[in-house]
Enzyme design. Structure first.
Site, PDB file in Angstrom:
ATOM      1  N   LYS A   1      35.129  32.405  45.600  1.00 42.79           N
ATOM      2  CA  LYS A   1      36.159  32.782  44.526  1.00 42.79           C
ATOM      3  C   LYS A   1      36.688  34.122  44.966  1.00 42.79           C
ATOM      4  O   LYS A   1      36.240  35.212  44.444  1.00 42.79           O
ATOM      5  CB  LYS A   1      35.757  32.569  43.098  1.00 42.79           C
TER       6      LYS A   1
ATOM      7  N   GLY B   1      40.583  31.273  41.165  1.00 48.68           N
ATOM      8  CA  GLY B   1      40.642  31.267  39.635  1.00 48.68           C
ATOM      9  C   GLY B   1      40.153  32.539  39.099  1.00 48.68           C
ATOM     10  O   GLY B   1      40.081  33.460  39.882  1.00 48.68           O
ATOM     11  N   ASP B   2      40.062  32.705  37.882  1.00 50.10           N
ATOM     12  CA  ASP B   2      39.868  34.009  37.158  1.00 50.10           C
ATOM     13  C   ASP B   2      38.235  34.002  36.974  1.00 50.10           C
ATOM     14  O   ASP B   2      37.578  33.112  37.125  1.00 50.10           O
ATOM     15  CB  ASP B   2      40.677  34.179  35.691  1.00 50.10           C
ATOM     16  N   GLY B   3      37.969  35.269  36.558  1.00 47.83           N
ATOM     17  CA  GLY B   3      36.560  35.680  36.336  1.00 47.83           C
ATOM     18  C   GLY B   3      35.724  34.931  35.384  1.00 47.83           C
ATOM     19  O   GLY B   3      34.844  34.132  35.434  1.00 47.83           O
ATOM     20  N   PRO B   4      36.485  34.928  34.083  1.00 46.80           N
ATOM     21  CA  PRO B   4      35.937  34.191  32.742  1.00 46.80           C
ATOM     22  C   PRO B   4      35.605  32.610  32.865  1.00 46.80           C
ATOM     23  O   PRO B   4      34.754  32.354  32.281  1.00 46.80           O
ATOM     24  CB  PRO B   4      36.720  34.683  31.496  1.00 46.80           C
TER      25      PRO B   4
ATOM     26  N   VAL C   1      36.328  30.453  36.249  1.00 51.44           N
ATOM     27  CA  VAL C   1      35.701  29.866  37.404  1.00 51.44           C
ATOM     28  C   VAL C   1      34.365  30.780  37.893  1.00 51.44           C
ATOM     29  O   VAL C   1      33.514  30.447  38.207  1.00 51.44           O
ATOM     30  CB  VAL C   1      36.694  29.896  38.616  1.00 51.44           C
ATOM     31  N   GLY C   2      34.601  32.124  37.708  1.00 47.42           N
ATOM     32  CA  GLY C   2      33.585  33.225  38.040  1.00 47.42           C
ATOM     33  C   GLY C   2      32.141  32.874  37.280  1.00 47.42           C
ATOM     34  O   GLY C   2      31.268  32.613  37.813  1.00 47.42           O
TER      35      GLY C   2
ATOM     36  N   GLU D   1      27.653  44.695  44.319  1.00 43.65           N
ATOM     37  CA  GLU D   1      28.674  45.921  44.894  1.00 43.65           C
ATOM     38  C   GLU D   1      29.677  46.294  43.721  1.00 43.65           C
ATOM     39  O   GLU D   1      30.642  45.645  43.764  1.00 43.65           O
ATOM     40  CB  GLU D   1      29.247  45.686  46.132  1.00 43.65           C
TER      41      GLU D   1
ATOM     42  N   CYS E   1      36.307  51.928  46.272  1.00 42.05           N
ATOM     43  CA  CYS E   1      34.975  51.916  45.296  1.00 42.05           C
ATOM     44  C   CYS E   1      34.126  53.202  45.917  1.00 42.05           C
ATOM     45  O   CYS E   1      33.549  53.899  45.102  1.00 42.05           O
ATOM     46  CB  CYS E   1      34.228  50.850  45.545  1.00 42.05           C
TER      47      CYS E   1
ATOM     48  N   GLU F   1      35.658  55.695  36.750  1.00 33.68           N
ATOM     49  CA  GLU F   1      36.480  55.315  37.926  1.00 33.68           C
ATOM     50  C   GLU F   1      37.841  55.360  37.530  1.00 33.68           C
ATOM     51  O   GLU F   1      38.297  54.448  36.750  1.00 33.68           O
ATOM     52  CB  GLU F   1      35.816  54.010  38.425  1.00 33.68           C
TER      53      GLU F   1
HETATM   54  N1  LIG Z   1      30.739  48.735  45.729  1.00 29.33           N
HETATM   55  C1  LIG Z   1      31.664  47.720  46.516  1.00 29.33           C
HETATM   56  O1  LIG Z   1      31.273  47.638  47.510  1.00 29.33           O
HETATM   57  C2  LIG Z   1      33.173  47.710  45.764  1.00 29.33           C
HETATM   58  C3  LIG Z   1      34.145  47.321  46.989  1.00 29.33           C
HETATM   59  C4  LIG Z   1      35.316  47.052  46.537  1.00 29.33           C
HETATM   60  C5  LIG Z   1      35.632  47.070  45.113  1.00 29.33           C
HETATM   61  N2  LIG Z   1      34.451  47.528  44.223  1.00 29.33           N
HETATM   62  C6  LIG Z   1      34.807  47.760  42.696  1.00 29.33           C
HETATM   63  O2  LIG Z   1      35.411  46.448  42.306  1.00 29.33           O
HETATM   64  C7  LIG Z   1      36.572  46.878  41.058  1.00 29.33           C
HETATM   65  C8  LIG Z   1      37.943  46.650  41.454  1.00 29.33           C
HETATM   66  O3  LIG Z   1      37.992  45.266  41.667  1.00 29.33           O
HETATM   67  P1  LIG Z   1      38.793  44.246  40.514  1.00 29.33           P
HETATM   68  O4  LIG Z   1      39.564  44.928  39.631  1.00 29.33           O
HETATM   69  O5  LIG Z   1      39.098  43.219  41.275  1.00 29.33           O
HETATM   70  O6  LIG Z   1      37.380  43.999  39.631  1.00 29.33           O
HETATM   71  P2  LIG Z   1      37.046  42.907  38.654  1.00 29.33           P
HETATM   72  O7  LIG Z   1      35.490  43.116  38.013  1.00 29.33           O
HETATM   73  O8  LIG Z   1      37.936  42.770  37.577  1.00 29.33           O
HETATM   74  O9  LIG Z   1      37.180  41.540  39.447  1.00 29.33           O
HETATM   75  C9  LIG Z   1      36.256  41.269  40.756  1.00 29.33           C
HETATM   76  C10 LIG Z   1      36.286  39.957  41.020  1.00 29.33           C
HETATM   77  O10 LIG Z   1      35.389  39.334  39.719  1.00 29.33           O
HETATM   78  C11 LIG Z   1      35.997  38.170  39.166  1.00 29.33           C
HETATM   79  N3  LIG Z   1      35.596  38.494  37.859  1.00 29.33           N
HETATM   80  C12 LIG Z   1      35.931  39.261  36.639  1.00 29.33           C
HETATM   81  N4  LIG Z   1      35.035  38.795  35.647  1.00 29.33           N
HETATM   82  C13 LIG Z   1      34.322  38.104  35.816  1.00 29.33           C
HETATM   83  C14 LIG Z   1      33.073  37.477  35.118  1.00 29.33           C
HETATM   84  N5  LIG Z   1      32.813  37.606  33.869  1.00 29.33           N
HETATM   85  N6  LIG Z   1      32.138  36.680  35.863  1.00 29.33           N
HETATM   86  C15 LIG Z   1      32.360  36.440  37.307  1.00 29.33           C
HETATM   87  N7  LIG Z   1      33.570  36.897  37.944  1.00 29.33           N
HETATM   88  C16 LIG Z   1      34.305  37.815  37.369  1.00 29.33           C
HETATM   89  C17 LIG Z   1      37.394  38.611  39.345  1.00 29.33           C
HETATM   90  O11 LIG Z   1      38.210  37.447  39.183  1.00 29.33           O
HETATM   91  C18 LIG Z   1      37.435  39.105  40.682  1.00 29.33           C
HETATM   92  O12 LIG Z   1      37.407  38.150  41.765  1.00 29.33           O
HETATM   93  C19 LIG Z   1      36.290  48.576  41.246  1.00 29.33           C
HETATM   94  O13 LIG Z   1      35.442  48.870  40.142  1.00 29.33           O
HETATM   95  C20 LIG Z   1      35.689  48.950  42.552  1.00 29.33           C
HETATM   96  O14 LIG Z   1      34.949  50.064  42.490  1.00 29.33           O
HETATM   97  C21 LIG Z   1      33.408  47.718  44.646  1.00 29.33           C
END
Ligand SMILES: NC(=O)c1ccc[n+]([C@@H]2O[C@H](COP(=O)([O-])OP(=O)(O)OC[C@H]3O[C@@H](n4cnc5c(N)ncnc54)[C@H](O)[C@@H]3O)[C@@H](O)[C@H]2O)c1
Length: 474
Positions: A171, A202-205, A207-208, A246, A280, A380
């Site tokens: 996803k 899909g979205d997080g809440p 599909v995730g 990550e 990140c 961040e």
């Molecule tokens: N450490 C690393 O390797 C790394 C690399 C890149 C980005 N990041 C981090 O990612 C963040 C930015 O990305 P973003 O805004 O897309 O983050 P986000 O957490 O909003 O979304 C990331 C992914 O998680 C999904 N998601 C959201 N809520 C979820 C839930 N409750 N359950 C399952 N999946 C869910 C989203 O749909 C998306 O696919 C920053 O905090 C950044 O530091 C970390």
């Protein structure tokens, strides 16, 4: 306008069960460039069923069979390299030169390194006590990725999963589905068996969470915010999945007076602003030895002001926009928080750069005289905003560097090699970049503390997707 209203499940592009449409926007123009469907529980079930069925035979393939599929994947990735670079430039605003040199390059570089790691990995070894240790695929994997380095994150999960003999459901971020859909086409063209790789938008809440809670998913590999990583971990707990995370970062960059100040400080500012600050592991806290503090502020100010923003479709080393309005509003809020907390604004500031009224462009911003307890030093920001904090001596520099909930990366600049090793050994971070040393494909990447667990890339990245089995002989 791209129609992305299909999911790739069981080796075919299928019409989703869900009908919920979601627009994809170009961050530089704010125009709609495509539409996806946000999947639902039935779509996740469909993909997981395919992945579970495929696991029975794919997990039994030999290392040589998987290597030959990965080599075909490498050839197909190279064929579609320009498509991937253009897609990421369009969907998240990476300037096209950078999208080729770094964003798309990651798809080739990590894959190359994984192939070499798999070639060398010992899958069966005899322990000193005579027992046999086997490394086996962990099972069906759920992979969730963010929008900021779309292919980098996808390849760091999909490839080691496939290398280890796992099957998977990806996803990608709902904001960057174009590059992900192209990657599904690449995997299809490489000839992986049906069901081994599946793509659900899909979205997080919805599909995730459905993936994290799914009984038939054995492991979740997640990259994104710490907030979502915590939610996913709780969802995965009921079914005792392996979870690798990550997450975010607020990486320190220690500047000692004995380094080549002009060169190292200028490069440090560029590194913080790279990808418009949306990395990140960006070095977002510049910690400066007091004796060279004024000189560093001056050099950093000049370096920040030298940055130009521009159209991502144009070649060049300018900065693109932030990826969407929410991110733009958050960066503006944090810049205002810095001003309100009394930090000294020395470059950039609130609002859009002159001449960029459309698109989520921001002004590369630099704050001096920052205290490490200010919001701009602790949270961040995920935009081109750098904060400068003075320290008196090595011990205080290390203490400030470690005074963060995160521990993804750290940076240090010094002309003294003994100090470099001594300080690096005390920094609580998964990687320490010394005097501009960059990340190399094949090395492990991941964080300490609230930056996550597990490591991605190379041999250690493959091991995250493997179980260990011991054979005891009678
Ligand atoms: N450490 C690393 O390797 C790394 C690399 C890149 C980005 N990041 C981090 O990612 C963040 C930015 O990305 P973003 O805004 O897309 O983050 P986000 O957490 O909003 O979304 C990331 C992914 O998680 C999904 N998601 C959201 N809520 C979820 C839930 N409750 N359950 C399952 N999946 C869910 C989203 O749909 C998306 O696919 C920053 O905090 C950044 O530091 C970390």
């Amino acid at each position: 306008m791209r129609d992305l209203r299909k999911f790739y499940i069981d080796g075919k592009w299928v019409t989703p069960a869900s009908a919920a449409e979601f627009p994809i926007l170009n961050p530089a123009t704010e125009q709609q460039i495509g539409t996806i469907i946000l999947g639902n529980q039935a779509d996740v079930d469909h993909a997981v069923t395919a992945a579970k069925a495929a696991f029975a035979s794919y997990s039994q393939t030999s290392k040589e069979e998987r290597l030959s599929l990965l080599r075909a994947l490498l050839a197909e990735t190279k064929n579609r390299f320009e498509d991937l670079a253009q897609a990421m430039s369009l969907e998240m605003g990476a300037p096209i030169s950078m999208s080729r040199d770094a964003q798309a390059d990651a798809a080739v570089g990590h894959l190359d390194a994984f192939i070499s790691a798999l070639e060398h990995q010992v899958e069966r070894e005899t322990l000193d006590n005579g027992d046999i240790l086997l490394r086996e695929a962990v099972g069906v994997c759920g992979l969730i990725t963010p929008w900021n380095w779309p292919m980098n994150q996808i390849v760091l999960k999909v490839v080691p999963a496939l290398a280890a003999g796992c099957t998977c459901v990806l996803k990608p971020s709902e904001h960057t589905p174009i590059s992900a859909a192209i990657y599904a086409e690449i995997i299809d063209a490489a000839g992986f068996p049906a069901g081994v790789f599946n793509l659900v938008h899909g979205d997080g809440p919805t599909v995730g969470a459905a993936m994290s809670r799914h009984q038939d998913i054995n492991m979740m590999s997640f990259t994104g915010s710490t907030r979502a990583g915590v939610a996913l971990t709780k969802d995965a707990a009921e079914t005792v999945k392996r979870v690798t995370l990550e997450l975010g970062g607020k990486s320190p960059n220690l500047i000692f007076a004995d380094c080549d100040l002009k060169d190292r400080v200028t490069a440090s500012v560029q590194e913080c602003f790279y990808n418009t600050g949306q990395s990140c592991d960006a070095p977002t806290r510049l910690l400066v030895e007091r004796s060279c503090y004024d000189a560093v502020v001056e050099i950093a100010t000049r370096a920040a002001n030298a940055h130009e923003v521009g159209d991502p479709s144009q070649e060049g080393d300018h900065l693109g926009p932030l990826f969407d309005r929410i991110q733009y509003d958050r960066v503006q809020m944090m810049i205002r928080a810095g001003i309100d907390e009394g930090a000294r604004l020395v470059a950039g500031g609130p609002g859009k750069p002159e001449g960029f009224d459309t698109g989520w462009f921001v002004r590369p911003t630099l704050f001096a005289d920052v205290r490490n307890d200010m919001r701009i030093a602790q949270e961040e920001i995920f935009g081109p905003v750098l904060v400068i904090i003075p320290f008196e001596d090595e011990a205080e520099g290390i203490a400030i560097a470690n005074d963060t909930p995160y521990g993804l990366a750290a940076y240090l600049q010094t002309g003294d090699p003994l100090r470099a090793e001594r300080v690096a050994g005390q920094l609580r971070a998964g990687a320490v970049h010394i005097n501009g040393g960059g990340f190399n494909y094949g090395s492990p990447f991941g964080g300490y503390k609230m930056s996550g667990n597990g490591r991605e890339g190379g041999t250690i990245g493959i091991e995250d997707f493997q179980e260990v089995k011991t054979l005891h002989f009678g």
